[in-house]
Design a protein around this motif. Sequence first.
Motif, short mmCIF file in Angstrom:
data_model
loop_
_atom_site.label_atom_id
_atom_site.label_comp_id
_atom_site.label_asym_id
_atom_site.label_seq_id
_atom_site.Cartn_x
_atom_site.Cartn_y
_atom_site.Cartn_z
N ARG C 96 0.81 -1.22 0.00
CA ARG C 96 0.00 0.00 0.00
C ARG C 96 0.85 1.27 0.00
O ARG C 96 0.35 2.36 -0.21
CB ARG C 96 -0.94 -0.01 1.20
N LEU C 97 2.17 1.13 0.23
CA LEU C 97 3.03 2.31 0.17
C LEU C 97 3.13 2.80 -1.27
O LEU C 97 3.17 2.02 -2.20
CB LEU C 97 4.43 1.97 0.68
N ARG C 98 3.21 4.11 -1.43
CA ARG C 98 3.27 4.66 -2.77
C ARG C 98 4.69 5.01 -3.18
O ARG C 98 5.52 5.34 -2.35
CB ARG C 98 2.41 5.92 -2.87
N ASP C 100 7.85 6.58 -3.96
CA ASP C 100 9.14 6.69 -3.30
C ASP C 100 9.20 5.90 -2.00
O ASP C 100 10.23 5.36 -1.63
CB ASP C 100 9.44 8.14 -2.93
N TYR C 101 8.08 5.87 -1.30
CA TYR C 101 8.06 5.16 -0.02
C TYR C 101 8.30 3.67 -0.22
O TYR C 101 9.05 3.04 0.51
CB TYR C 101 6.73 5.39 0.70
#
Lengths: 396, 315, 366
Positions: C96-98, C100-101
Motif C-alpha cells: 500500500r506504500l506509494r 518513493d516510499y
Amino acid sequence: MKKTLLATAATFMATSAMADVNIGNPMAMTGPIPDLNAPIAAAVDLAAQNVNDQGGMFADGETLNIVRADSACDPTAAVDAVTKLINVNSVSAIVGPVCSGATIAQAESVSIPAGVVTLSVSASSPAITNMEDGTDLVFRAAASDAYQGVALAELALANGFDEIAVSYANDDYNAAIAEVFVQAYTDLGGTVTANEAHEPNKASYRSEVATIGATSDNLALFSYYGSGGITLMRNALETGAFTNFIGADGMLSDELIEQIGAENLMTSTFTTSASDDSTPSFAAWKAIADEAGVPASDPFVANGYDATFMMALAIEAAGSDDRAVIAESLRAIATAPGEVILPGEWAKAKEILAAGGEINYEGAAGNQDFDENGDVAGNFSKSTIVDGAWAAELIQ
Amino acid sequence: MWDAFGFEFVNFYLIPGLVLGCIYALGAIGITLTFGILRFANFAHGEVMMSGAYIAWTIMALVGAAGIALHPLVALPFAAIFVIGLFLLCDRWFYKPFRKADTIKIVIASFGVMLIIRSAVQALWGPNQITFVPGIARPNAWLQSVTGDAGMMILMPNKHLWIFAGTILLVVALSYLLNRTRTGKAMRAVSDSPDLAHVTGINVETVIKATWIVGGICATAAGVFLVMDTQTLETTMGFRMLLPMFAAAILGGIGKPYGAVFGGLVIGLAEELSAYPWIGDTPLLSPGYKTGVAFAIMVVMLIVRPQGLFKGRSF
Amino acid sequence: MEAYLGYFLYLLSLLTVGGIYAIFALGLNVQWGFAGLFNAGIVGFVAVGAYVYALLTTAESTFHIGGFGLPLPVGMAIAMAMAALIAGLIGLVCIRLRSDYLAIATIGIAEIIKLIFKNETDITNGPRGINKIPRAWEHFSEERFYSSAPMSWIATPEQWVAFFDSLPNWYWQPLFAGTILLVVFIIYKMLERARTSPWGRMMTAIRENEPASRAAGKDVTKRRIEAFVIGAAIMGLGGALFAQHLRLIEPTNTFDPSKVTFLVWVMLIAGGSGNNRGAILGAFLIWTIWSASELLIAGMIDVISAVFSTLDPSILATRAGFLRMMLIGILMQVILQRYPGGILPEVRPASPKAEKTVAGATGETK
C-alpha cells in the motif's frame, strides 16, 4: 550499435601489438578497496618494467605488456573483465585479481574452462586450495590464511597474551583469517574472551569497541586499514578500551602511521607475509621498490611483484607464450633445483634459461615454492614501530 | 581488565550515538526538505556531502601550504558556497527538466548525478584515503576533571564538543529561518501544500533555490563533521551515510526539519546502542547487523506510521 | 582464426549476461511498467534466487548448509518459488506504500536480506560465499553428474570423459547462451500475452487511475501483489541463472545495489518501461556499453598516451574505472532527457474491439 562498438574496440586493441607477450591483470581498480589496490598495481607495473628494461621476453626482446582490467573486487565485474582479457585481448595468462571472491569466480567461470593459468596476487581464502577439480591452473603468490592465522596465534601467545578479544571485518578476507586465528589460538591454550564481526566502513565503532573492550586488554584486529580498520583502531585508542593490538597484514600500512601517529602505535604488532630486511630477496625487492617509489611493505605489494615476475619467468622458460605450457613451467621456475633468482634479476635469469639451465625464484614475499595445489607457504614477519616507522622482524 | 569508570554507558554508547546522530540529522534535514518541496528522494545527497568534505580539506590544505593551520569549522562556510553552487547546477541541468514528469525520472536522474559526482571526486582526488586530521583525539581534560569531581566523569574529545556546538547552532539558525523569515515560511507552505502555496502567489522556483541553499549548508556541515569525527576522507563515505539519513528523514516525517533532527538522533543512538550488552554480557545484536538497525527502523516505520513521528506528508 | 573465435566467445558472453539482465528487466517491467510499483530492492530478490539455487544444486560441502546436489531445473524452480514467496510476504505489508516510499522500503528490505546472507555464516558461508555452483550444460562434464543417473544410463563414465575431451573446451558456451536467450524469449511471450489480456489491461487501468478502477470494483491491492510476486519470481529465476554464470556468489560485492538494482532500472528506463521489447533491448544495449566501454577506454588511453608521450599513462589507467562510471552516469542523463519514454515507448494494448479493426497492430512499436 553493438557491431560498431566491437569494431571500434577491436581497432583500439590492435594498438597493443600482437607480437608482444600479453599478461592479463584484472585488479580491483574500483570497488571497495581501491586504496589497497593502487600500490599493488604499481608493483605489477614495476615488475613488467624491470623485465622490459633488462632485455624483454625471449631472444628477440619482445615487450611484456600488462593488460589491466577492472575486477572491482566483484565477481560480476571480474568474470566480465577476464572474459574480455582472454577472448578479446588474447592474453597468455592471468595475474591477479585481488579479492578471493573475484578470483574464485573468474577462475571457475572463465579461466579454468578456457584453460588459462591464473596466478593470484593476494587471494588468501582457504577455499582456493581445493577448487580446481583436477586441473592445475590456479596458483597464488600469497600464503593461505591457514598459515598466517596460525603464525599470528603463536605470536600472540609468545607476546604473553593468554586472553584476547577478536574483532574482524565482515568481508571474505578478514572473516576467513579470523576464523583460523581463533581456532589456532584456542588450540594452543589461549582464551578468546569475545569474538565479534564488525560491519566494514562504518563511521563509528565506539560501541563495538566498548562492548568487547570490557572483556580483555588485548585486541586481535582483522580489518583492512582502508575500510574501517583505522577508524576502529582510533576509536579503541580514544576510549582506552585496549592497550595491546595484534593483527594481520590488512592493517599494515604507512597510512596507519600517518593517520594515527607512530606514538600511539607503540603497542601494536602486525604480521605480514613479507620477509624481513635480513633475507637477501626482500632486501633486493626493497631496493627496487624504494627507487621506484612503491611502498615495499604495504599489504600484498611484494606479492604483486612476485606474481608478475614469476609469470614472466615461466613464459620465458617455456619458450613460448602458449597458454598450455605455462602451468608446468611456473612450477619449474619457482622451485628448487636451480640457480636462485632474486627480485629484479631478470637479465641473469634470462641468461641461465637461454643456456638451458634451471632457476629457482626466491620472492620478495617468501620463497614462492608451489605445493601440489598451487599454494605457497609463507614466511611471516612481525612489524612494530621503531623510530616512527614500521620495522619488520622474521618470526618463522 | 579495562576500567569502565562506572560511567561507560554514557561515555561509550550514548555520546558516540549522539555524535553520529548529529551527523545523520544534518544530512537528513537536506533530504527531508528536498523530499517535501521538490517531491523526490535525492540519492545524490550523500555524494554532495562527501564532496563538501573534500572541498573543505582542499581549502585547509591550500591555506596550510601558506603556513596557516585552518580549523575545519573555518573552512566549512567556504566549502558550503561551493556545495550550494553544485546543488544549483545539478538542479538546473539534471532535475529541472523533470519538474513536471514522473517521480521515477527525477529519482533515476539523481542516481545518475550520484555516479557522476562520486566518479568525478575519485578521478580528481584519487581513490586513496586522505588524512583529515592526524593523530588521535584525547578527551577534553577540563571537562573530564570537572565532571570527574562531580562523580560523573564525562570523556569527550574536543572534536565532539565542536560537532555538538555546530549542530545546535545550525538547528537554531534553521528554526529562525523557517519561523521568522518570509522565505522560510514560504518553504514550509510549499512543503505542506504546493498547490495552495502557488495560488497564494508564492514563487515556487525561489523556494526551490532556497531549499538547495539550506540543504547545501546542512550537507556540507554534515560532511565536514563526519570527517572531523573519523579524521579520514574517503570517496564512498557519502553513499554509506545515505540510507541511514533516509531512515532519519522518514522517521521524523517527510518535510519536517525538526522531525529529521529527531530522527537522525534516534537512528544514530539505535545503531550504537544495538551493540550494548543489555542482556548478559554479549552484545544484544551482533555488530555485523549494525547497519541493519537503521533499515529495520525505517521499514517498520514506513509500514506502521508512514507519515512519521512528526506527522509529515504521506503519499 | 583463433582471434575470431575469441570475438565470437566474447559476443556469446555479452549475450549471456545481457540475457540475464534482460530477465531482471522483464521482471521489473511487470512491477513498474505494468503495475507502477517502484521496486528499488531488485537485488534482494536476485540474491534470494541465487542463494536458493546455489544451496540446492551444489555438491555437499562443509562450508555451508547442505549442498543438496539437486538437478538444475529443480533448483531453478525452487529459487523462483522462494523469491515469489518472499515477495508475497513483503507485498502483504508494503504494497500500500506509494512510489518513493515503496522504493525506500524495498531498498531497506534488500539490504536486510543481504545482511542475513552475510551474517548467518553456518547457512551461507557468510562473506566468503558459495562456490562451485553448477552451470547448465557445462555441469554435464562434472563427475558427479556423468557418473549418476540419468547420464550413467547412456554411457559409462569413461565414455563420457572421452566424449567431453573430444569437445572444444568452450562447447557449453553457445548452449548456455542459447538457453538464456530461450528463457528470455519464453518470458517475453508469456508477458506479452499477459499484457494484452484483460489482466494486463486492468493493470494499466489501476496504474493510471486507481480510484476509477477501485470504483469499477477491481481488487486493486490483490492485483498489485500479483504483479509484485510475478516480477519477483522472474527476478529469482534470473538470480539462479546469474549464480550459474558467476559460479561463485557472495553477499557483499556480487549483490551490490548500484550494479544490480540501479543498472536494471537504467536498462528499463532506457529501453522503455511498459514495453517488454524495450526492456530486452535496454538490457542488451546497456550491458554491451557497460562491458565494452572498458575496452574502449583502455584503447583511448593507449591512443592518448601515444599522442601525449609526456603524460604518465599509469595515472590515467588507475583512474580509468572511474571515468567509465562517469560516462555511464552522463549517458543515462542523456537518455532520460532525450528519450523520455525510452527507446521503445510503451504502446497500449488495443481493446479487443479495436483489435479486430486494426488487425495485427497489437504490440506494434515504432
